[in-house]
Design an enzyme around this catalytic site. Sequence first.
Site, PDB file in Angstrom:
ATOM      1  N   HIS A  67       0.691  -1.163  -0.098  1.00  0.00           N
ATOM      2  CA  HIS A  67      -0.029  -0.235   0.055  1.00  0.00           C
ATOM      3  C   HIS A  67       0.904   1.258   0.104  1.00  0.00           C
ATOM      4  O   HIS A  67       0.670   2.279  -0.791  1.00  0.00           O
ATOM      5  CB  HIS A  67      -0.980  -0.171   1.274  1.00  0.00           C
ATOM      6  CG  HIS A  67      -1.744   1.207   1.497  1.00  0.00           C
ATOM      7  ND1 HIS A  67      -1.394   2.158   2.239  1.00  0.00           N
ATOM      8  CD2 HIS A  67      -2.850   1.895   0.724  1.00  0.00           C
ATOM      9  CE1 HIS A  67      -2.341   3.098   2.343  1.00  0.00           C
ATOM     10  NE2 HIS A  67      -3.190   2.753   1.471  1.00  0.00           N
ATOM     11  N   GLU A  70       2.221   1.753  -3.465  1.00  0.00           N
ATOM     12  CA  GLU A  70       1.251   2.365  -4.499  1.00  0.00           C
ATOM     13  C   GLU A  70       1.292   3.850  -4.145  1.00  0.00           C
ATOM     14  O   GLU A  70       1.205   4.655  -5.239  1.00  0.00           O
ATOM     15  CB  GLU A  70      -0.252   1.830  -3.968  1.00  0.00           C
ATOM     16  CG  GLU A  70      -1.320   2.533  -4.625  1.00  0.00           C
ATOM     17  CD  GLU A  70      -2.591   2.482  -3.646  1.00  0.00           C
ATOM     18  OE1 GLU A  70      -3.158   3.688  -3.780  1.00  0.00           O
ATOM     19  OE2 GLU A  70      -2.888   1.715  -3.112  1.00  0.00           O
ATOM     20  N   HIS A  71       0.955   4.213  -2.888  1.00  0.00           N
ATOM     21  CA  HIS A  71       1.043   5.849  -2.654  1.00  0.00           C
ATOM     22  C   HIS A  71       2.233   6.670  -3.390  1.00  0.00           C
ATOM     23  O   HIS A  71       2.084   7.581  -4.000  1.00  0.00           O
ATOM     24  CB  HIS A  71       1.070   5.965  -1.309  1.00  0.00           C
ATOM     25  CG  HIS A  71      -0.229   6.214  -0.686  1.00  0.00           C
ATOM     26  ND1 HIS A  71      -0.732   7.196   0.029  1.00  0.00           N
ATOM     27  CD2 HIS A  71      -1.478   5.330  -0.633  1.00  0.00           C
ATOM     28  CE1 HIS A  71      -2.076   6.885   0.500  1.00  0.00           C
ATOM     29  NE2 HIS A  71      -2.237   5.762   0.259  1.00  0.00           N
ATOM     30  N   GLU A 142      -4.175   8.199   7.553  1.00  0.00           N
ATOM     31  CA  GLU A 142      -5.083   7.296   6.956  1.00  0.00           C
ATOM     32  C   GLU A 142      -5.465   6.162   7.770  1.00  0.00           C
ATOM     33  O   GLU A 142      -6.703   5.838   8.132  1.00  0.00           O
ATOM     34  CB  GLU A 142      -4.618   6.846   5.596  1.00  0.00           C
ATOM     35  CG  GLU A 142      -5.609   5.958   4.864  1.00  0.00           C
ATOM     36  CD  GLU A 142      -4.966   5.577   3.484  1.00  0.00           C
ATOM     37  OE1 GLU A 142      -5.354   4.616   2.826  1.00  0.00           O
ATOM     38  OE2 GLU A 142      -4.028   6.361   2.979  1.00  0.00           O
TER      39      GLU A 142
END
Length: 422
Positions: A67, A70-71, A142
């Site tokens: 993840h 991905e960012h 987040e």
Amino acid sequence: MHKKDYDYIKETVYTEQLDNGLTVILLPKQGLSKTYAIFSTNYGSIDRTFTPIGQDEMITVPDGVAHFLEHKLFEKKDYDVFADFSKQGASANAFTSFTKTAYLFSATNHVEKNVETLLDFVQDPYFSDQSVEKEKGIIGQEITMYDDQSDWQSFMGTLKALFHEFPVNIDIAGTVTSIDTITKEILYTCYNTFYHPENMTFFVTGNFEPEKMMVLIKQNQAKKSFEKMTEIKREYPKEALEVAHQHYTMHMPVSTPKCTIGIKESVTSLEKDAFVQRDIFQDMILTYFFSKGGPFYEELYDEHLIDASFFFETNLEKTFGYSIIGGNSQKPDEFIRRVKELLMSTRSKVLTDNEVEQMKRKKIGQLIRSLNSLESTANKFIHYHTVGVDYFSLIPTIQSVTTEDANRFLQDWIKQNVWLQA
């Protein structure tokens, strides 16, 4: 370029594996104004332990790396990729799941330019110590936000209780503590291992000429060089058949209790045909009994145990599977008891030819309706392609299902040790 016509749904798919190993799948729909493209890698949050390309020993990376990666791919040294897509009239996004990471855009114009932008930014990583440290704060916020979302916590709490060791029980984003140990070196190691074209799929659907689009993609890829791909060695912990916890309770400030029943779906030694059949039956059976108008839904509704929040979902991957039934309930204990009773009752249920035919028609109808959505079609095609299944072949497979097949699945589906409450 291989062309395959699916006459029963009036669709044509063009496929080619390029010299660098990248699989390109094109589904033209020239009557539409929009085009949707998705660039996906077979790499998700569960891929924590693996042998990096060019090395001999297994390593385990921190939770949340897929993840985090991905960012970071959207941010380059001197520009932000989202700005480029915006200038070209495209809406871009990305997502990380347990098994894959995908980058995508939708646009009505400048499609070819946006395709090149998508290919180029994913295949041009840039990570610095400073940018990685900055991203930790963003992703940490987040994670904290999701910690306060009761629906997400109910979902993850169910998976944590279903699975003992398998990393599907770990939040996709990781934890604030785990991401704090991520470095640019770890990101490059994961990128170089899992983002090789041979481990990726590029899918485009919408308003374009397939031959012209394939030439564009091939020319783009021919300008880039990649090391020879070696087999990616991944390691997952052995997982027991029974659930980790029969009962699991979380305390959060909610106005109405949230209850879920989790079913740990078996994937032990499933060959391709058996995998497809189980995937189909999990969805068909749950839909038949628990969708609005279904016999179990009506019983739960008439007993005032569910409201509009009631839901069910099922997911089957090559290495794990689960089904979840839940929602808000003013009588959580009674809800749990009744759902368990209803599920256990399926062991003695004998489906009729008419009931199975109804299930098949509903499933096929859902698949056909989903073809109206470019996003749904592309995402599902990618999902099934990753597990070696042709998504458009599901319809004739469903049509071939027999009543005996359905009853055989139903009688073996539910066991006492497959569920929990959260």
